[in-house]
Design an enzyme around this catalytic site. Sequence first.
Site, PDB file in Angstrom:
ATOM      1  N   ARG A   9       0.902  -1.006   0.047  1.00 45.21           N
ATOM      2  CA  ARG A   9       0.068   0.049   0.053  1.00 45.21           C
ATOM      3  C   ARG A   9       0.913   1.132  -0.020  1.00 45.21           C
ATOM      4  O   ARG A   9       1.888   1.394   1.056  1.00 45.21           O
ATOM      5  CB  ARG A   9      -0.949   0.076   1.202  1.00 45.21           C
ATOM      6  CG  ARG A   9      -1.676   1.550   1.374  1.00 45.21           C
ATOM      7  CD  ARG A   9      -2.661   1.351   2.564  1.00 45.21           C
ATOM      8  NE  ARG A   9      -3.855   0.711   1.796  1.00 45.21           N
ATOM      9  CZ  ARG A   9      -5.269   0.589   2.528  1.00 45.21           C
ATOM     10  NH1 ARG A   9      -5.473   1.505   3.234  1.00 45.21           N
ATOM     11  NH2 ARG A   9      -6.009  -0.062   1.764  1.00 45.21           N
TER      12      ARG A   9
ATOM     13  N   HIS B 201      -7.404   0.282  -6.412  1.00 42.60           N
ATOM     14  CA  HIS B 201      -7.365  -0.626  -5.461  1.00 42.60           C
ATOM     15  C   HIS B 201      -8.008  -1.877  -5.716  1.00 42.60           C
ATOM     16  O   HIS B 201      -9.125  -2.383  -5.278  1.00 42.60           O
ATOM     17  CB  HIS B 201      -8.359   0.130  -4.239  1.00 42.60           C
ATOM     18  CG  HIS B 201      -8.336  -0.323  -2.812  1.00 42.60           C
ATOM     19  ND1 HIS B 201      -7.510  -1.213  -2.499  1.00 42.60           N
ATOM     20  CD2 HIS B 201      -8.998  -0.034  -1.806  1.00 42.60           C
ATOM     21  CE1 HIS B 201      -7.738  -1.630  -1.299  1.00 42.60           C
ATOM     22  NE2 HIS B 201      -8.533  -0.636  -0.752  1.00 42.60           N
TER      23      HIS B 201
ATOM     24  N   GLN C  21      -9.797  -4.160  -3.096  1.00 48.10           N
ATOM     25  CA  GLN C  21     -11.183  -3.667  -2.618  1.00 48.10           C
ATOM     26  C   GLN C  21     -12.256  -4.139  -3.621  1.00 48.10           C
ATOM     27  O   GLN C  21     -13.231  -4.513  -3.283  1.00 48.10           O
ATOM     28  CB  GLN C  21     -11.078  -2.164  -2.630  1.00 48.10           C
ATOM     29  CG  GLN C  21     -12.335  -1.686  -2.367  1.00 48.10           C
ATOM     30  CD  GLN C  21     -12.942  -2.038  -0.816  1.00 48.10           C
ATOM     31  OE1 GLN C  21     -12.180  -1.901   0.180  1.00 48.10           O
ATOM     32  NE2 GLN C  21     -14.113  -2.629  -0.766  1.00 48.10           N
TER      33      GLN C  21
ATOM     34  N   ASP D  61     -17.446   6.631  -1.708  1.00 45.10           N
ATOM     35  CA  ASP D  61     -16.229   6.519  -1.190  1.00 45.10           C
ATOM     36  C   ASP D  61     -15.921   7.982  -0.571  1.00 45.10           C
ATOM     37  O   ASP D  61     -16.608   8.805  -1.095  1.00 45.10           O
ATOM     38  CB  ASP D  61     -15.279   6.208  -2.342  1.00 45.10           C
ATOM     39  CG  ASP D  61     -13.540   6.018  -1.919  1.00 45.10           C
ATOM     40  OD1 ASP D  61     -13.568   6.203  -0.485  1.00 45.10           O
ATOM     41  OD2 ASP D  61     -12.720   5.994  -2.741  1.00 45.10           O
TER      42      ASP D  61
ATOM     43  N   CYS E  29     -16.557   1.526   0.470  1.00 43.76           N
ATOM     44  CA  CYS E  29     -15.008   0.700   0.529  1.00 43.76           C
ATOM     45  C   CYS E  29     -15.027   0.651   2.128  1.00 43.76           C
ATOM     46  O   CYS E  29     -14.204  -0.211   2.592  1.00 43.76           O
ATOM     47  CB  CYS E  29     -14.152   1.020  -0.260  1.00 43.76           C
ATOM     48  SG  CYS E  29     -13.864   2.891  -0.192  1.00 43.76           S
TER      49      CYS E  29
ATOM     50  N   ARG F 299     -13.518  -8.887   2.356  1.00 45.42           N
ATOM     51  CA  ARG F 299     -11.993  -8.628   2.302  1.00 45.42           C
ATOM     52  C   ARG F 299     -11.123  -9.784   2.386  1.00 45.42           C
ATOM     53  O   ARG F 299     -10.209 -10.239   1.563  1.00 45.42           O
ATOM     54  CB  ARG F 299     -11.616  -7.168   3.233  1.00 45.42           C
ATOM     55  CG  ARG F 299     -12.057  -6.087   2.553  1.00 45.42           C
ATOM     56  CD  ARG F 299     -11.929  -5.833   0.906  1.00 45.42           C
ATOM     57  NE  ARG F 299     -10.423  -5.502   0.879  1.00 45.42           N
ATOM     58  CZ  ARG F 299      -9.810  -4.415   1.333  1.00 45.42           C
ATOM     59  NH1 ARG F 299     -10.313  -3.305   1.733  1.00 45.42           N
ATOM     60  NH2 ARG F 299      -8.628  -4.506   1.054  1.00 45.42           N
TER      61      ARG F 299
HETATM   62  N1   CP Z   1     -11.264  -0.152   2.453  1.00 39.18           N
HETATM   63  C1   CP Z   1      -9.950  -0.092   2.895  1.00 39.18           C
HETATM   64  O1   CP Z   1      -8.919  -0.378   2.130  1.00 39.18           O
HETATM   65  O2   CP Z   1      -9.680  -0.047   4.125  1.00 39.18           O
HETATM   66  P1   CP Z   1      -8.651   0.244   4.924  1.00 39.18           P
HETATM   67  O3   CP Z   1      -8.039   1.593   4.486  1.00 39.18           O
HETATM   68  O4   CP Z   1      -8.806   0.416   6.356  1.00 39.18           O
HETATM   69  O5   CP Z   1      -7.562  -0.736   4.645  1.00 39.18           O
HETATM   70  N1  NVA Z   2     -10.108   6.502  -1.823  1.00 37.17           N
HETATM   71  C1  NVA Z   2      -9.780   6.368  -0.429  1.00 37.17           C
HETATM   72  C2  NVA Z   2      -9.901   4.676  -0.177  1.00 37.17           C
HETATM   73  C3  NVA Z   2      -9.651   4.034   1.178  1.00 37.17           C
HETATM   74  C4  NVA Z   2      -9.732   2.503   1.381  1.00 37.17           C
HETATM   75  C5  NVA Z   2      -8.228   6.634  -0.092  1.00 37.17           C
HETATM   76  O1  NVA Z   2      -7.549   6.365  -1.000  1.00 37.17           O
HETATM   77  O2  NVA Z   2      -8.203   6.861   0.895  1.00 37.17           O
END
Ligand code: CP
Ligand code: NVA
Length: 325
Positions: A114, A141, A144, A236, A276, A304
């Site tokens: 990430r 993502h 997700q 989102d 999400c 997930r």
């Molecule tokens: N939806 C998601 O990826 O959540 P987190 O940021 O908590 O991992």
């Molecule tokens: N679009 C959001 C998703 C979080 C899971 C972000 O990148 O913060």
Amino acid sequence: MTTAVGPAPGVSAGSRDVLTLADLGPQGFRALLDLATRLKGDRGPFRGTLAGGRVGMIFDKPSTRTRVSFEAAAWLLGALPIVLRPDELQLGRGETIADTARALSLYLDALTVRTFAQTTVEELAEAASIPVVNALTNEHHPCQALADVLTLEEEFGSLKGLRVAFIGDGDNVCHSLIQAAGLAGIELRVATPRGYEPMEEIIWPAEVLSRVTGGSITVTHDPLRAVHGADAVYADTWTSMGHEGEQVARQKAFRGFRVDEKLMARAAPSAIFLHCLPAHRGEEVTDEVMDGPASRVWPQAANRLPTEAALLYSVVTGDVDGVLL
Ligand code: CP
Ligand code: NVA
């Protein structure tokens, strides 16, 4: 590949990186959903399949769901999860991305990442000899979207022709949903404020694919148009990680893009609400919708774990179809 587990004879040993959902292709995508569904029905055959394996997990951004579900998934499969925060790596002190990837490949069977730029996961994957999985970048993502489509399939039985409205920012979550729509034949309507549209270079290949799979992708600036008759409405955050400095401007730009009961009433009577998470209650979604009867955000979050376990199993073993289980 220096792995403890490695691909079994007769099983794919090609590139098994998942940097975007498109990397899976329609068959790999379908196979992964089937594996996740199998795992949900019976975890038994999956337990210990990666025994002795090690999965590295780089988190340059915060995470609740992705981190815990990936760690839990690795544990379920019998692999050791090793979470790496940026201040724990020499990367922050000038070691190159490529050298980091080479070193980690000596000890691990797979690496989930990430981070901010998509180019970082691409550089890691280029230099690594182990599969690299995108656990969220600014642009994508994919993990997700796998849980999202599994949730849709469980709810409606089939993905083909399903009308899904995404209301909000056309960035990572939206991009992966666009790719999922192309792969699965979903009719996706995206509504964003002007200036926050998804990237054309992500839309058009998904559109081309959707001509084969039976889906479609449309982008509008009108949430009412997107939601009209939809089977699912997806939200989102308005301010993704890394954009915190733009919060005030974004709150202004996204006014009118909140999913509330009034907007949900324009969707199909049986429509569900997805997010999400994390949700910013009172911004992109109201409490009434988050906690209301249409909300499926908790089954979606729960999905997930099986999708990530299926993903880890398949990228490490190469057994995409689960024939070895
Ligand atoms: N939806 C998601 O990826 O959540 P987190 O940021 O908590 O991992
Ligand atoms: N679009 C959001 C998703 C979080 C899971 C972000 O990148 O913060």
